[in-house]
Design a protein around this motif. Structure first.
Motif, PDB file in Angstrom:
ATOM      1  N   ASN A 162       0.842  -1.207   0.000  1.00  0.00           N
ATOM      2  CA  ASN A 162       0.000   0.000   0.000  1.00  0.00           C
ATOM      3  C   ASN A 162       0.875   1.255   0.000  1.00  0.00           C
ATOM      4  O   ASN A 162       1.056   1.904   1.024  1.00  0.00           O
ATOM      5  CB  ASN A 162      -0.932  -0.002   1.216  1.00  0.00           C
ATOM      6  CG  ASN A 162      -1.899  -1.165   1.209  1.00  0.00           C
ATOM      7  OD1 ASN A 162      -2.751  -1.266   0.332  1.00  0.00           O
ATOM      8  ND2 ASN A 162      -1.752  -2.073   2.165  1.00  0.00           N
ATOM      9  N   ASP A 163       1.414   1.572  -1.168  1.00  0.00           N
ATOM     10  CA  ASP A 163       2.273   2.747  -1.275  1.00  0.00           C
ATOM     11  C   ASP A 163       1.859   3.672  -2.424  1.00  0.00           C
ATOM     12  O   ASP A 163       2.630   4.510  -2.864  1.00  0.00           O
ATOM     13  CB  ASP A 163       3.735   2.328  -1.452  1.00  0.00           C
ATOM     14  CG  ASP A 163       3.973   1.493  -2.705  1.00  0.00           C
ATOM     15  OD1 ASP A 163       2.999   1.205  -3.428  1.00  0.00           O
ATOM     16  OD2 ASP A 163       5.143   1.130  -2.957  1.00  0.00           O
ATOM     17  N   ARG A 164       0.620   3.504  -2.908  1.00  0.00           N
ATOM     18  CA  ARG A 164       0.120   4.372  -3.973  1.00  0.00           C
ATOM     19  C   ARG A 164      -0.565   5.590  -3.356  1.00  0.00           C
ATOM     20  O   ARG A 164      -1.548   5.474  -2.625  1.00  0.00           O
ATOM     21  CB  ARG A 164      -0.874   3.598  -4.865  1.00  0.00           C
ATOM     22  CG  ARG A 164      -1.505   4.458  -5.967  1.00  0.00           C
ATOM     23  CD  ARG A 164      -2.448   3.618  -6.829  1.00  0.00           C
ATOM     24  NE  ARG A 164      -3.457   2.944  -6.026  1.00  0.00           N
ATOM     25  CZ  ARG A 164      -4.582   3.514  -5.606  1.00  0.00           C
ATOM     26  NH1 ARG A 164      -4.838   4.782  -5.893  1.00  0.00           N
ATOM     27  NH2 ARG A 164      -5.455   2.820  -4.890  1.00  0.00           N
ATOM     28  N   LYS A 165      -0.046   6.748  -3.649  1.00  0.00           N
ATOM     29  CA  LYS A 165      -0.570   7.991  -3.088  1.00  0.00           C
ATOM     30  C   LYS A 165      -1.961   8.274  -3.641  1.00  0.00           C
ATOM     31  O   LYS A 165      -2.171   8.339  -4.854  1.00  0.00           O
ATOM     32  CB  LYS A 165       0.369   9.156  -3.437  1.00  0.00           C
ATOM     33  CG  LYS A 165      -0.066  10.506  -2.905  1.00  0.00           C
ATOM     34  CD  LYS A 165       0.055  10.594  -1.396  1.00  0.00           C
ATOM     35  CE  LYS A 165      -0.243  12.009  -0.912  1.00  0.00           C
ATOM     36  NZ  LYS A 165      -0.219  12.118   0.567  1.00  0.00           N
ATOM     37  N   ASN A 166      -2.946   8.426  -2.752  1.00  0.00           N
ATOM     38  CA  ASN A 166      -4.311   8.758  -3.160  1.00  0.00           C
ATOM     39  C   ASN A 166      -4.442  10.259  -3.358  1.00  0.00           C
ATOM     40  O   ASN A 166      -4.143  11.042  -2.435  1.00  0.00           O
ATOM     41  CB  ASN A 166      -5.318   8.309  -2.092  1.00  0.00           C
ATOM     42  CG  ASN A 166      -5.618   6.827  -2.163  1.00  0.00           C
ATOM     43  OD1 ASN A 166      -5.674   6.268  -3.246  1.00  0.00           O
ATOM     44  ND2 ASN A 166      -5.810   6.200  -1.014  1.00  0.00           N
ATOM     45  N   GLY A 169      -6.691  11.686  -0.804  1.00  0.00           N
ATOM     46  CA  GLY A 169      -6.396  11.311   0.572  1.00  0.00           C
ATOM     47  C   GLY A 169      -6.777  12.386   1.576  1.00  0.00           C
ATOM     48  O   GLY A 169      -6.482  13.574   1.389  1.00  0.00           O
ATOM     49  N   ASP A 196      -4.644   8.006   2.941  1.00  0.00           N
ATOM     50  CA  ASP A 196      -3.598   8.711   2.200  1.00  0.00           C
ATOM     51  C   ASP A 196      -2.937   7.817   1.157  1.00  0.00           C
ATOM     52  O   ASP A 196      -2.516   8.297   0.100  1.00  0.00           O
ATOM     53  CB  ASP A 196      -2.532   9.248   3.162  1.00  0.00           C
ATOM     54  CG  ASP A 196      -3.043  10.398   4.021  1.00  0.00           C
ATOM     55  OD1 ASP A 196      -3.950  11.113   3.543  1.00  0.00           O
ATOM     56  OD2 ASP A 196      -2.550  10.572   5.148  1.00  0.00           O
ATOM     57  N   TYR A 197      -2.826   6.523   1.470  1.00  0.00           N
ATOM     58  CA  TYR A 197      -2.183   5.598   0.540  1.00  0.00           C
ATOM     59  C   TYR A 197      -3.077   4.381   0.310  1.00  0.00           C
ATOM     60  O   TYR A 197      -3.714   3.887   1.235  1.00  0.00           O
ATOM     61  CB  TYR A 197      -0.821   5.136   1.071  1.00  0.00           C
ATOM     62  CG  TYR A 197       0.227   6.229   1.050  1.00  0.00           C
ATOM     63  CD1 TYR A 197       1.034   6.419  -0.078  1.00  0.00           C
ATOM     64  CD2 TYR A 197       0.396   7.088   2.134  1.00  0.00           C
ATOM     65  CE1 TYR A 197       1.977   7.423  -0.112  1.00  0.00           C
ATOM     66  CE2 TYR A 197       1.342   8.093   2.103  1.00  0.00           C
ATOM     67  CZ  TYR A 197       2.129   8.260   0.979  1.00  0.00           C
ATOM     68  OH  TYR A 197       3.062   9.261   0.943  1.00  0.00           O
ATOM     69  N   ARG A 200      -1.260  -0.771  -4.466  1.00  0.00           N
ATOM     70  CA  ARG A 200      -0.697  -0.583  -5.803  1.00  0.00           C
ATOM     71  C   ARG A 200      -1.639  -1.098  -6.886  1.00  0.00           C
ATOM     72  O   ARG A 200      -2.427  -2.004  -6.672  1.00  0.00           O
ATOM     73  CB  ARG A 200       0.618  -1.368  -5.945  1.00  0.00           C
ATOM     74  CG  ARG A 200       1.802  -0.805  -5.238  1.00  0.00           C
ATOM     75  CD  ARG A 200       3.045  -1.626  -5.602  1.00  0.00           C
ATOM     76  NE  ARG A 200       4.206  -1.170  -4.853  1.00  0.00           N
ATOM     77  CZ  ARG A 200       5.440  -1.635  -5.043  1.00  0.00           C
ATOM     78  NH1 ARG A 200       5.648  -2.589  -5.949  1.00  0.00           N
ATOM     79  NH2 ARG A 200       6.445  -1.178  -4.326  1.00  0.00           N
TER      80      ARG A 200
END
Length: 285
Positions: A162-166, A169, A196-197, A200
């Motif tokens: 879970n490192d995809r920036k929304n 967010g 927030d994240y 992927r």
């Protein structure tokens, strides 16, 4: 104290069992054809590999029978295990060979599910074939490879990254879902803040720059691919196998993440590079 075993010359013992080229507490390397090793492996939790692509490189003249290798690999994976198969198509007369799709369909014929078709988006690419007469490209520049995820039944493990920036967010969720009868209803979670994240997508933009420790291998797997896929589809102490090990990036990532790893490579030069990487890592631990 780690017990390191490096046997570059002895392929088989007196009992007929193939001996490792290198072995430590977590990693075993075989300098052999994977078609000779895979029949003796039946409990790997995951495979991650990047086999040769068509005739793009000669690999010292070694042949690659992908149908036999894939069938044996499928038989080496435990129930619920996955195979991540990184591949691409050779360009022939300006067009793609389509071999990657034939490989995916073959693995399905062997009994595995095509669980996900992931894309590896390259950060840096070389220009493809140019038309010799006009000196201009005949198709869009290719900047991707496939990461087919095959599963032996329903995958037993999935640890999403879970490192995809929304982009939304922190904002409250709102909206409606349309039902089959045409009416609408509020979405589940109305008013809750968007994280927030998020997880992927199944396309990964990865840096494919050469590293110092790959020993000059012509097509090293990006470390970020290996670590991301191993983290996603396996757990601590699981067994990860790479039947086309190359310079050992899969093994390095598996060891870093607390997995057990088995690497098979027919080219002794690459076995030496991988073994050196593993021994250097062992001395750092």
């Amino acid at each position: 104290v780690l017990h390191l075993l490096w046997l570059a010359t002895e392929r088989e013992g007196s009992d007929g069992i193939m001996k490792p080229y290198y072995q430590d507490e977590n990693v075993t390397i075989y300098n052999a054809d994977c078609r000779d090793v895979l029949p003796n492996i039946s409990a790997a939790d995951m495979a991650l590999t990047s086999p040769p692509y068509g005739n793009i490189r000669t690999y010292e003249g070694f042949d690659f029978d992908w149908r036999v290798s894939m069938k044996l690999l499928q038989q080496s994976i435990s129930d619920g295990g996955v195979v991540v198969w990184n591949t691409a198509d050779e360009t022939i007369n300006g067009s793609e060979s389509g071999e990657s799709f034939r490989q995916a369909l073959w693995m399905m014929e062997c009994g595995m599910k095509l669980h996900d078709t992931m894309l590896y988006i390259k950060e840096g690419v070389n220009f493809p074939d140019w038309n010799k007469h006009t000196n201009s490209p005949m198709r869009y520049f290719s900047a991707h490879e496939y990461m087919f995820v095959f599963s032996n039944g329903q995958p037993k493990t999935f640890n999403p990254i879970n490192d995809r920036k929304n982009i939304y967010g922190g904002r409250p969720m709102h909206g409606t879902d349309r039902l089959k009868n045409g009416t609408t209803r509020q979405i589940h979670g109305e008013g809750k803040k968007v994280k927030d994240y998020g997880m992927r997508y199944n396309w990964w933009r990865l840096d494919n720059s050469p590293t110092r420790d790959n020993g000059g291998h012509p097509a090293p797997m990006p470390y970020s691919m290996a670590s991301g896929q191993i983290q996603s589809w396996s757990n601590n102490n699981d067994i990860v196998i790479d039947p086309f090990m190359g310079s050992g990036t899969t093994l390095r990532a598996a060891k870093d993440l607390g997995r057990k790893a088995i690497g098979v490579e027919v080219n002794e030069q690459y076995c030496e590079i991988a073994a050196d990487r593993m021994s250097q890592l062992a001395m750092q631990l």
